[in-house]
Design an enzyme around this catalytic site. Structure first.
Site, mmCIF file in Angstrom:
data_model
loop_
_atom_site.group_PDB
_atom_site.id
_atom_site.type_symbol
_atom_site.label_atom_id
_atom_site.label_comp_id
_atom_site.label_asym_id
_atom_site.label_seq_id
_atom_site.Cartn_x
_atom_site.Cartn_y
_atom_site.Cartn_z
ATOM 1 N N CYS B 92 0.838 -1.204 0.000
ATOM 2 C CA CYS B 92 0.000 0.000 0.000
ATOM 3 C C CYS B 92 0.872 1.252 0.000
ATOM 4 C CB CYS B 92 -0.960 -0.055 1.200
ATOM 5 S SG CYS B 92 -2.242 1.194 1.116
ATOM 6 N N HIS B 222 -3.437 -5.582 0.690
ATOM 7 C CA HIS B 222 -2.872 -5.804 2.025
ATOM 8 C C HIS B 222 -2.861 -7.278 2.404
ATOM 9 C CE1 HIS B 222 -2.691 -1.643 3.615
ATOM 10 N NE2 HIS B 222 -3.688 -1.410 2.774
ATOM 11 N N GLU B 224 -1.406 -8.565 4.871
ATOM 12 C CA GLU B 224 -1.466 -8.675 6.344
ATOM 13 C C GLU B 224 -2.897 -8.537 6.852
ATOM 14 O OE1 GLU B 224 -0.653 -6.044 4.732
ATOM 15 O OE2 GLU B 224 -1.289 -4.232 5.788
#
Lengths: 73, 263
Positions: B92, B222, B224
């Site tokens: 990002c 993302h 994560e």
């Protein structure tokens, strides 16, 4: 010395904010053919115009999508 | 294995990143960028991670201040890190940093690409990604053609090259197998630039790319936020995915100076 730096999108780069402004202006009944956004920095510095141009290349613009102009304000 | 997770003022995805890295076995210290710049010692880490957020308020351009500051102070260290084939990951805002720092699409003094404004402004949503044939060791646990579900949250994620050079740039990226992830439809067919499958209008649906050597990965989605089943929107309906976690497992495998498909 006070310099005025103007950063614009290069021709051919999409300007979503400009397009949104164009649509909004038209929806308010204004006549407009195109809107482009630009960003202006006013920089107070003892440096030369050449140095200010280096500021543009190094940080203030991404040369891939931006054009810039530097003038004495 | 030590992965340095950096944070700058405005970074907001650092804790998720640390959690994902620790889950796959990393020691993952979270260090403020000012301390990183003061210490000037990247070589003691095996992996560098630039997490997402809105560093420095996204002023000037997303990722620009962080990227330029980093290069101004740590250019040689950074280039040594890349040359040693140690992994660097930017997610990002981290992708925006890597592009502005001149590490993506390849090491250069000035950026060779730009992360321009999304065609429809800020978007926070789940997307589908297709794994492309790529040289990225970090993504080595994914199979080519596999479809992943990973969320995005950004306003400037439209991977862009200089107007008029799109064909040449794409041919180069494809020739080097640098395109790692493309936005796609849920069945894996091309998004073809169409919203919402391609959420930002990026060139050729690019969602993530690596450098030609394959050890620097930059991606807007993302991983994560898609590493544990309970992060997925349909987990209460039995959706059992951990698509993002395999990226971190792959990262663990490629840490330690190895690159390419040597996991």
């Amino acid at each position: 010395m006070l310099y005025r730096v103007e950063v614009r999108y290069k021709k051919g780069v999409l300007d979503p904010e400009g397009n949104a402004a164009l649509d909004a202006l038209r929806s308010l009944g204004f006549k407009a053919d195109a809107v482009a956004t630009a960003k202006v920095y006013l920089i107070e510095t003892p440096s030369s115009q050449k140095d200010v141009e280096e500021m543009c290349r190094k940080l203030l613009t991404n040369p891939i999508i931006h054009d810039y102009s530097v003038s004495k304000a | 294995m030590k992965a340095l997770v950096m944070r700058a003022p405005g970074t907001n995805c650092d804790s998720e990143m640390v959690r994902a890295l620790k889950t796959v076995g990393f020691d993952a210290p979270l260090v403020h960028i000012n301390d990183v710049l003061r210490e000037k010692n990247l070589s003691r880490y095996d992996v560098l991670v630039f997490p997402g957020g809105f560093s420095y308020g996204d002023y000037i351009r997303s990722g620009a201040i962080w990227g330029k500051k980093f290069v101004a102070v740590l250019k040689d260290e950074l280039r040594d890190f890349v040359a040693a084939k140690k992994p660097i990951v930017g997610v990002c805002n981290g992708m925006q940093v890597l592009v502005e720092a001149g590490l993506i699409p390849r090491t250069a003094d000035y950026p060779e690409a730009a992360m321009a404004s999304n065609s429809l402004g800020y978007r926070c949503m789940w997307t589908w990604l297709r794994v492309e044939k790529n040289v990225c060791g970090i993504a080595g646990l994914y199979k080519k053609g596999e479809v992943l579900r990973v969320p995005i949250a950004h306003g400037e994620g439209r991977y862009t090259v200089a107007p008029g050079t799109e064909k040449k740039a794409l041919a180069e990226l494809e020739g080097n197998e640098q395109i790692v992830f493309r936005y796609c439809k849920p069945d894996g067919s091309p998004a073809g630039g169409e919203y919402p499958w391609n959420p930002n209008g990026s060139l050729s649906d690019i969602a993530g790319i690596c450098n030609p050597e394959g050890n620097v990965l930059a991606m807007m989605p993302h991983p994560e936020r898609a590493s544990f089943f309970w992060q997925f929107p349909d987990w209460t309906l039995g959706e059992k995915r951990e698509d993002g976690l395999r990226l971190f497992k792959g990262l663990a495998g490629s840490a330690g100076g190895k690159s390419g498909r040597s996991i």
